[in-house]
Design an enzyme around this catalytic site. Structure first.
Site, PDB file in Angstrom:
ATOM      1  N   GLU A  75     -17.362 106.686  13.836  1.00 14.37           N
ATOM      2  CA  GLU A  75     -18.609 107.169  13.232  1.00 14.37           C
ATOM      3  C   GLU A  75     -19.251 108.265  14.068  1.00 14.37           C
ATOM      4  O   GLU A  75     -19.695 109.285  13.542  1.00 14.37           O
ATOM      5  CB  GLU A  75     -19.592 106.010  13.046  1.00 14.37           C
ATOM      6  CG  GLU A  75     -19.218 105.067  11.913  1.00 14.37           C
ATOM      7  CD  GLU A  75     -19.033 105.784  10.591  1.00 14.37           C
ATOM      8  OE1 GLU A  75     -19.630 106.861  10.371  1.00 14.37           O
ATOM      9  OE2 GLU A  75     -18.265 105.275   9.765  1.00 14.37           O
TER      10      GLU A  75
ATOM     11  N   HIS B 254     -20.121 115.120   7.523  1.00 10.24           N
ATOM     12  CA  HIS B 254     -19.800 113.857   8.195  1.00 10.24           C
ATOM     13  C   HIS B 254     -18.599 113.178   7.521  1.00 10.24           C
ATOM     14  O   HIS B 254     -17.645 112.772   8.185  1.00 10.24           O
ATOM     15  CB  HIS B 254     -21.031 112.937   8.168  1.00 10.24           C
ATOM     16  CG  HIS B 254     -20.744 111.531   8.619  1.00 10.24           C
ATOM     17  ND1 HIS B 254     -20.916 111.123   9.923  1.00 10.24           N
ATOM     18  CD2 HIS B 254     -20.287 110.455   7.935  1.00 10.24           C
ATOM     19  CE1 HIS B 254     -20.577 109.848  10.017  1.00 10.24           C
ATOM     20  NE2 HIS B 254     -20.201 109.407   8.828  1.00 10.24           N
ATOM     21  N   GLU B 255     -18.649 113.080   6.192  1.00 10.74           N
ATOM     22  CA  GLU B 255     -17.562 112.401   5.477  1.00 10.74           C
ATOM     23  C   GLU B 255     -16.251 113.176   5.600  1.00 10.74           C
ATOM     24  O   GLU B 255     -15.184 112.577   5.800  1.00 10.74           O
ATOM     25  CB  GLU B 255     -17.930 112.201   4.004  1.00 10.74           C
ATOM     26  CG  GLU B 255     -19.165 111.334   3.760  1.00 10.74           C
ATOM     27  CD  GLU B 255     -19.108 109.975   4.455  1.00 10.74           C
ATOM     28  OE1 GLU B 255     -17.998 109.459   4.674  1.00 10.74           O
ATOM     29  OE2 GLU B 255     -20.174 109.437   4.808  1.00 10.74           O
TER      30      GLU B 255
ATOM     31  N   HIS C 184     -14.564 112.519   8.846  1.00 13.41           N
ATOM     32  CA  HIS C 184     -13.725 111.312   8.860  1.00 13.41           C
ATOM     33  C   HIS C 184     -12.297 111.648   8.402  1.00 13.41           C
ATOM     34  O   HIS C 184     -11.319 111.213   9.006  1.00 13.41           O
ATOM     35  CB  HIS C 184     -14.276 110.251   7.897  1.00 13.41           C
ATOM     36  CG  HIS C 184     -15.395 109.411   8.442  1.00 13.41           C
ATOM     37  ND1 HIS C 184     -15.293 108.705   9.611  1.00 13.41           N
ATOM     38  CD2 HIS C 184     -16.638 109.139   7.947  1.00 13.41           C
ATOM     39  CE1 HIS C 184     -16.430 108.034   9.824  1.00 13.41           C
ATOM     40  NE2 HIS C 184     -17.257 108.289   8.831  1.00 13.41           N
TER      41      HIS C 184
HETATM   42 ZN   LIG Z   1     -19.234 107.563   8.442  1.00  9.43          ZN
END
Ligand SMILES: [Zn+2]
Length: 259
Positions: free
Chosen positions: A190, A127-128, A131
């Site tokens: 997100e 997830h990170e 980004h």
């Molecule tokens: Zn996030």
């Protein structure tokens, strides 16, 4: 505004229009980005230095090699040789992890204590890294630069050129103006990071189903409490988990590595 200032602003706006043609990987979402990839990598590296000075870098070798091992597998499928990948464990009981632009990944020991498998750790790291891969930091910076440029003039100028960019610009400017400061990451970013994270972890050979159990654990931890700052703009837990469950089948079929 004098003619001189007007010309300067127009120059910046033109620069912005030329540089703003970016699309996010995998989702093809249009992005307003006026920061170059190399600027972004060097800003990320600088910020990483500051984090390491401010926080307590863990000396736990096992934790370090676990995080690095998972991170390198994900970095490999992320396929960004221009990134300066680095994986650091921070000794602090926070449920925290982040990836600075250009691939500087930090995981806190509090979060390591929460995850029960490498798959769950891969879920949050994916997830990170998602980004960073989708340049969400650069997108935030661009929005903030655009805000400083002054809403009306730039918006009018961009609007004359391309209605799509005008809309992007207004979204950025409006969001920032509404809350006084620009939001850390938008909900859209997100959700995109969730989706990219799911793809990356799957391509790296991890079980994407672990993203569901990871976010369930996070939800249980934050019940009744204000979410940690890095989660404050994250989608509501049940929405996020439902969206991930909905994408699971497709991601497994499309992105699972050949056995
Ligand atoms: Zn996030």
């Amino acid at each position: 505004m004098g003619i001189r200032q007007y010309l300067i602003v127009m120059g910046l706006v033109w620069g912005a229009i030329i540089a703003a043609c970016a699309t996010a990987p995998y989702t093809d979402r249009s992005q307003f980005i006026i920061v170059s990839a190399s600027q972004e990598v060097s800003m990320g590296a600088q910020a990483a230095q500051q984090v390491k000075q401010k926080e307590h870098v863990s000396q736990d070798k096992a934790a370090g090699s676990r995080v690095r091992g998972i991170g390198e597998r994900i970095a490999k499928v992320a396929n960004r040789p221009d990134f300066k990948w680095e994986f650091t464990v921070i000794e602090k009981q926070d449920l925290n992890a982040f990836c600075l632009p250009g691939g500087k990944v930090f995981v806190y020991t509090g979060l390591l204590a929460l995850v029960e498998s490498d798959d769950e750790l891969a879920a949050v790291m994916g997830h990170e890294i998602g980004h960073a891969l989708a340049r969400h930091g650069a997108e935030r910076m661009s929005m903030s630069m655009a805000t400083q440029l002054g809403g009306q003039v730039a918006s009018a100028a961009i609007g004359m050129q391309n209605p799509a960019y005008a809309q992007l610009f207004n979204t950025a400017y409006g969001a920032g103006a509404q809350v006084g400061v620009l939001l850390p990451f938008s909900r859209e970013q997100e959700s995109e990071a969730d989706y990219l994270g799911l793809i990356l972890m799957t391509q790296a050979g991890y079980d994407p189903g672990a993203a569901v159990t990871f976010w369930q654990k996070m939800a249980a931890k934050s019940k009744g409490k204000a979410p940690p700052a890095w989660l404050s703009t994250h989608p509501a837990d049940e929405d996020r988990i439902a969206a991930i469950e909905k994408d699971l089948d497709f991601v497994r079929k499309r992105y699972a590595p050949a056995k």
